[in-house]
Scaffold this motif. Structure first.
Motif, PDB file in Angstrom:
ATOM      1  N   ASP A  57      -4.034   0.675  -2.902  1.00 57.54           N
ATOM      2  CA  ASP A  57      -3.813  -0.590  -2.426  1.00 57.54           C
ATOM      3  C   ASP A  57      -3.446  -1.469  -3.635  1.00 57.54           C
ATOM      4  O   ASP A  57      -4.153  -1.575  -4.455  1.00 57.54           O
TER       5      ASP A  57
ATOM      6  N   ASP B  41       0.859  -1.316  -0.093  1.00 59.78           N
ATOM      7  CA  ASP B  41      -0.111  -0.067  -0.098  1.00 59.78           C
ATOM      8  C   ASP B  41       1.025   1.246   0.068  1.00 59.78           C
ATOM      9  O   ASP B  41       1.912   1.137   0.346  1.00 59.78           O
TER      10      ASP B  41
ATOM     11  N   SER C 265       0.551   5.866   0.106  1.00 57.73           N
ATOM     12  CA  SER C 265      -0.353   7.124   0.475  1.00 57.73           C
ATOM     13  C   SER C 265       0.262   8.236   0.084  1.00 57.73           C
ATOM     14  O   SER C 265       1.706   8.612   0.015  1.00 57.73           O
TER      15      SER C 265
END
Length: 266
Positions: A233, A156, A158
């Motif tokens: 993801d 993952d 961000s």
């Protein structure tokens, strides 16, 4: 002014309605500091150089190792043992000689970060530890510099943009990194990359997105990631965006702000 060589080099940018000549000129005038020449910094630096950002600063005190090459594409096998800033600068100069590359072979710390930020308009955080992330986000607030912050997990990633020194259209300060993550996780709860692993292509994806957000910040097209956290993801190939706001209790620009300098890091 753009030279004939630059006009040809950046032709595909210049024909974009939302970039054009003015946007390309803004890129040429920009000075961007990238913290970390690793998994995130490597692709970000290459795309920023290819885009024609006039000045690129690189902060990293590490040397290239064999295990870096699975994801840190700015370095090559013959670079093993070299300082990462030197290897990265050589690659960027070969890619685009119009870009001025400034190397900072130091570890980011409370006693040097504000001096480093002074020479740049925009900062990208490609670091791999929480201490540096919090230090850099606090320093960018104090120095009134926008910060693009990316983070990698195992599968993952961000990304967000912090402009906490500025107010939004409602006259309220934008959120800080501490509004999103008030405290770093306890030591030992988040394994390091060497222990948990990381997908090389995922680092490349997020690093490229950091460069895209930087280009957007400089040229001004579209909607940025201030107050938004973009999450990826890799297991499901799903992107999600979550909005977050200013916490009035945050210690940087909150109602009772207490962080006035970086003395807590000394």
């Amino acid at each position: 002014m753009l030279s004939e060589d630059e006009l040809e080099r950046y032709a595909r940018h210049i024909v974009l309605r939302d970039v054009g000549g003015p946007g390309q000129t803004a890129l040429k005038r920009a000075a961007v500091l990238v913290v970390g020449a690793g998994g995130l910094g490597a692709p970000a630096l290459m795309y920023l150089a290819a885009a024609g950002v006039g000045t690129l600063g690189i902060v990293d005190d590490d040397v290239v190792s064999l295990s870096n090459l699975q994801r840190q594409i700015i370095h090559a096998t013959p670079d093993i043992g070299r300082p990462k800033v030197d290897s990265a600068a050589e690659r960027l100069n070969a890619l685009n000689p119009h870009v001025s590359v400034i190397t900072h072979d130091v570890r980011l710390a409370a006693d040097n970060v504000l001096g480093l930020l002074a020479g740049y308009d925009l900062v990208l955080d490609g670091s791999d530890n929480f201490e540096t992330r919090y230090l850099l986000s606090d320093a960018c607030f104090l120095a009134a510099r926008p910060l693009i912050s990316g983070a990698l997990g195992t599968f993952d990633a961000s990304l967000t943009t912090i402009r906490a020194h500025e107010k939004n259209a409602d006259g309220v300060f934008n959120p800080t990194y501490r509004c999103l993550f008030p405290e770093p996780p306890p030591p030992g709860t988040v394994p390091a990359c060497a222990e948990a692993g990381v997908l090389g292509a995922l680092a490349g994806t997020l690093g490229s997105m950091m460069a895209l957000e930087a280009i957007r910040e400089i040229t001004g097209f579209g909607e940025g990631l201030v107050g938004r956290l973009l999450m990826l993801d890799a297991r499901t190939m799903r992107f999600e965006t979550l909005r977050y706001g200013r916490d009035p209790g945050n210690p940087l620009n909150g109602d009772g702000a207490v962080i006035k300098d970086l003395s807590a890091y000394l």
